[in-house]
Structure formats: C-alpha cells, structure tokens
Design a protein around this motif. Sequence first.
Motif, mmCIF file in Angstrom:
data_model
loop_
_atom_site.group_PDB
_atom_site.id
_atom_site.type_symbol
_atom_site.label_atom_id
_atom_site.label_comp_id
_atom_site.label_asym_id
_atom_site.label_seq_id
_atom_site.Cartn_x
_atom_site.Cartn_y
_atom_site.Cartn_z
ATOM 1 N N LYS A 5 0.844 -1.194 0.000
ATOM 2 C CA LYS A 5 0.000 0.000 0.000
ATOM 3 C C LYS A 5 0.890 1.260 0.000
ATOM 4 O O LYS A 5 0.608 2.241 -0.670
ATOM 5 C CB LYS A 5 -0.855 -0.059 1.271
ATOM 6 N N ARG A 6 1.979 1.195 0.761
ATOM 7 C CA ARG A 6 2.893 2.349 0.853
ATOM 8 C C ARG A 6 3.496 2.666 -0.525
ATOM 9 O O ARG A 6 3.470 3.804 -0.986
ATOM 10 C CB ARG A 6 4.009 2.028 1.870
ATOM 11 N N LEU A 7 3.994 1.633 -1.210
ATOM 12 C CA LEU A 7 4.598 1.874 -2.526
ATOM 13 C C LEU A 7 3.545 2.316 -3.543
ATOM 14 O O LEU A 7 3.807 3.157 -4.403
ATOM 15 C CB LEU A 7 5.349 0.629 -3.017
ATOM 16 N N VAL A 23 15.948 6.771 -5.786
ATOM 17 C CA VAL A 23 17.222 6.589 -5.074
ATOM 18 C C VAL A 23 16.980 5.769 -3.799
ATOM 19 O O VAL A 23 16.132 6.133 -2.985
ATOM 20 C CB VAL A 23 17.848 7.961 -4.724
ATOM 21 N N GLY A 24 17.715 4.685 -3.654
ATOM 22 C CA GLY A 24 17.495 3.766 -2.519
ATOM 23 C C GLY A 24 16.341 2.837 -2.856
ATOM 24 O O GLY A 24 15.416 2.645 -2.068
ATOM 25 N N CYS A 25 16.422 2.244 -4.054
ATOM 26 C CA CYS A 25 15.253 1.502 -4.608
ATOM 27 C C CYS A 25 15.095 0.103 -4.017
ATOM 28 O O CYS A 25 14.082 -0.546 -4.234
ATOM 29 C CB CYS A 25 15.372 1.413 -6.122
ATOM 30 N N SER A 44 18.156 3.194 -8.460
ATOM 31 C CA SER A 44 19.520 3.190 -7.935
ATOM 32 C C SER A 44 19.551 2.809 -6.456
ATOM 33 O O SER A 44 18.602 3.067 -5.718
ATOM 34 C CB SER A 44 20.158 4.562 -8.151
ATOM 35 N N ASP A 45 20.664 2.202 -6.094
ATOM 36 C CA ASP A 45 20.861 1.841 -4.686
ATOM 37 C C ASP A 45 22.357 1.760 -4.414
ATOM 38 O O ASP A 45 23.144 1.430 -5.306
ATOM 39 C CB ASP A 45 20.182 0.501 -4.351
ATOM 40 N N ILE A 46 22.712 2.041 -3.165
ATOM 41 C CA ILE A 46 24.128 2.002 -2.770
ATOM 42 C C ILE A 46 24.607 0.548 -2.621
ATOM 43 O O ILE A 46 25.799 0.267 -2.667
ATOM 44 C CB ILE A 46 24.324 2.803 -1.452
ATOM 45 N N ASP A 73 26.063 5.811 -4.685
ATOM 46 C CA ASP A 73 25.684 6.526 -3.463
ATOM 47 C C ASP A 73 24.868 7.758 -3.869
ATOM 48 O O ASP A 73 25.396 8.647 -4.549
ATOM 49 C CB ASP A 73 26.973 6.930 -2.728
ATOM 50 N N GLY A 74 23.638 7.821 -3.453
ATOM 51 C CA GLY A 74 22.784 8.968 -3.800
ATOM 52 C C GLY A 74 22.625 9.119 -5.302
ATOM 53 O O GLY A 74 22.310 8.151 -6.000
ATOM 54 N N ILE A 75 22.904 10.343 -5.799
ATOM 55 C CA ILE A 75 22.762 10.548 -7.252
ATOM 56 C C ILE A 75 24.144 10.666 -7.927
ATOM 57 O O ILE A 75 24.237 11.085 -9.084
ATOM 58 C CB ILE A 75 21.883 11.780 -7.588
ATOM 59 N N LEU A 88 12.526 9.412 -3.027
ATOM 60 C CA LEU A 88 13.396 9.005 -1.919
ATOM 61 C C LEU A 88 12.483 8.439 -0.842
ATOM 62 O O LEU A 88 11.783 9.201 -0.154
ATOM 63 C CB LEU A 88 14.147 10.222 -1.376
ATOM 64 N N SER A 89 12.449 7.122 -0.712
ATOM 65 C CA SER A 89 11.517 6.562 0.261
ATOM 66 C C SER A 89 12.175 5.478 1.098
ATOM 67 O O SER A 89 13.067 4.753 0.630
ATOM 68 C CB SER A 89 10.268 6.006 -0.435
ATOM 69 N N GLY A 90 11.743 5.431 2.364
ATOM 70 C CA GLY A 90 12.276 4.419 3.278
ATOM 71 C C GLY A 90 13.659 4.771 3.790
ATOM 72 O O GLY A 90 14.372 3.920 4.323
HETATM 73 C C1 LIG Z 1 14.548 0.689 3.716
HETATM 74 S S1 LIG Z 1 15.115 0.580 2.084
HETATM 75 C C2 LIG Z 1 13.807 1.414 1.220
HETATM 76 C C3 LIG Z 1 13.585 0.820 -0.122
HETATM 77 C C4 LIG Z 1 12.499 1.451 -0.973
HETATM 78 N N1 LIG Z 1 12.863 2.791 -1.389
HETATM 79 C C5 LIG Z 1 11.193 1.472 -0.243
HETATM 80 O O1 LIG Z 1 10.698 2.555 0.074
HETATM 81 O O2 LIG Z 1 10.651 0.391 0.035
HETATM 82 C C6 LIG Z 1 16.426 1.772 1.999
HETATM 83 C C7 LIG Z 1 17.342 1.525 0.816
HETATM 84 O O3 LIG Z 1 18.160 2.672 0.636
HETATM 85 C C8 LIG Z 1 19.467 2.253 0.304
HETATM 86 N N2 LIG Z 1 20.369 3.376 0.629
HETATM 87 C C9 LIG Z 1 20.737 3.824 1.852
HETATM 88 N N3 LIG Z 1 21.554 4.888 1.738
HETATM 89 C C10 LIG Z 1 21.685 5.139 0.414
HETATM 90 C C11 LIG Z 1 22.419 6.094 -0.346
HETATM 91 N N4 LIG Z 1 23.186 7.023 0.238
HETATM 92 N N5 LIG Z 1 22.325 6.047 -1.694
HETATM 93 C C12 LIG Z 1 21.575 5.093 -2.307
HETATM 94 N N6 LIG Z 1 20.874 4.150 -1.644
HETATM 95 C C13 LIG Z 1 20.932 4.180 -0.305
HETATM 96 C C14 LIG Z 1 19.665 0.984 1.099
HETATM 97 O O4 LIG Z 1 20.665 0.168 0.545
HETATM 98 C C15 LIG Z 1 18.269 0.343 1.027
HETATM 99 O O5 LIG Z 1 18.149 -0.541 -0.057
#
Ligand SMILES: C[S@@+](CC[C@H](N)C(=O)[O-])C[C@H]1O[C@@H](n2cnc3c(N)ncnc32)[C@H](O)[C@@H]1O
Length: 216
Positions: A5-7, A23-25, A44-46, A73-75, A88-90
């Motif tokens: 539901k959140r997504l 970012v942080g997918c 993208s994800d770190i 990392d980030g963008i 940017l979520s979670g």
């Molecule tokens: C809790 S998950 C959230 C995933 C998704 N966005 C969601 O809302 O369900 C956080 C994600 O952000 C990534 N992350 C944390 N710091 C980050 C950064 N500086 N750049 C990119 N990704 C990052 C983590 O590896 C993780 O996969």
Amino acid sequence: MKISKRLKTIASLVPDNTYVVDVGCDHGLLDIYLSLNNHYCIASDISKKCIEKVKENIKKYQVQDKVIPVCTDGITNIEIPENTCLILSGLGTKTIIDIINKCPLDNINSIIIQSNNELDILRFKMMKKFHLEDEISIYDKNIFYVVMKWAKGSITYNDKELYLGSILPIKKESKKYYQFLLEKNQNILSKIPSNHLEKKQLLEKQIKWLEETLKD
Ligand SMILES: C[S@@+](CC[C@H](N)C(=O)[O-])C[C@H]1O[C@@H](n2cnc3c(N)ncnc32)[C@H](O)[C@@H]1O
C-alpha cells in the motif's frame, strides 16, 4: 503485479509523462510497477546486493527497456533526465536531505519523499527551495507513514505546519495518524523526568497542536 500500500501510494503521486529516478530503490519493485504503467525509471541503490535483485526483477517482468539499474551513493554519476520525478523513500531525513543537497535541480519537476523520521526537520529543510504539493498519511502493515510530494519554489511554514504538515491537517483521513501521534506523545510525556524542561515543553506544544487539529 502486487506492491505494498505504501509503494502504491508513492506511485499514485508520480506525475504522468515524467521520468523517474528512485534513489534507494532496494528490490526495485516500485520502478517495475511504474514501468508497467508507462514510466521510464533509473532504479539506484548504494548496495550491490540490492542492484542484483533489481536486475533479477527487471528480467522477471521483462522491462529491460524501461528500468535502468544503477549501483551508486545517492545521485553520484547519475545524469538526471529532463522532466524527472525524484523518489526518496524508506530512508532517514538526514540521508534524504544530503542526497537532495547534492542533486542538480534543473531537470527535477517534483520530489516524492517518505522519510522514516524527523518529518518536521525534513519540512524545514525542504521549504528553502520547495513547497508541498500533496501529503498522504497511510497505515500499512501496522505502521503509519507520511508520503509527501514537493514541487519547486520556496515557502515558509510555521512551527505548527512543520510538525503537522500543511496539507495533512485538511484531510479527514489524517485523523487516525494524528490520534496515533497524540497517544505516542502523551505516553512519552508521562515518562519524561520533570527536569527535562525543554523536551517537556516541546511535547506539550505538539500535544496541543494535535488536540486542536483533532477537534476541527
Ligand atoms: C529501507 S530501504 C527502502 C527501499 C524502498 N525505497 C522502499 O521505500 O521500500 C532503503 C534503501 O536505501 C538504500 N540506501 C541507503 N543509503 C543510500 C544512499 N546514500 N544512496 C543510495 N541508496 C541508499 C539501502 O541500501 C536500502 O536498499
């Protein structure tokens, strides 16, 4: 395909005909879902592990031409396409703000944020360059979340708006979220030692705002 539901709430705020940079997918399911609904995405994800999962999901749903996985990392090293909705979520507020501060904003048309903490600080930092276009509170898997959509252009919110949001208070469905916050704050207040005066005063102010909003 099924997503939480959140997504789904986040997806509902993505404007039509925009590119998505998420970012942080993590697993990239939001991006797969959006790509099946006509969006092109950079997921993208770190974490390398996460990007491996994204690649598997891209293959599973056959969206190779619509979702680009990037491990960064980030963008960093991401070229933001024209007319982009940044997601940017979670993540926590500090990480979110650090990433936005490093992001060239020219091609960004909106930013969707679901932060895990410090929503008042997030709103305070964002309002220097952006204003809220929408806010939605949701209850998903026993947790309350707030999803915000920001557009370019600065604004000034007062302390009450920074805490409660500027759009959430006018929505009837926010009451459950505010009721939850009220009970949480009352509980914290009842346990705070009397010499923690500043913290006590802040909580009392927040409780008053919540009570006022719940009465409306
Ligand atoms: C809790 S998950 C959230 C995933 C998704 N966005 C969601 O809302 O369900 C956080 C994600 O952000 C990534 N992350 C944390 N710091 C980050 C950064 N500086 N750049 C990119 N990704 C990052 C983590 O590896 C993780 O996969």
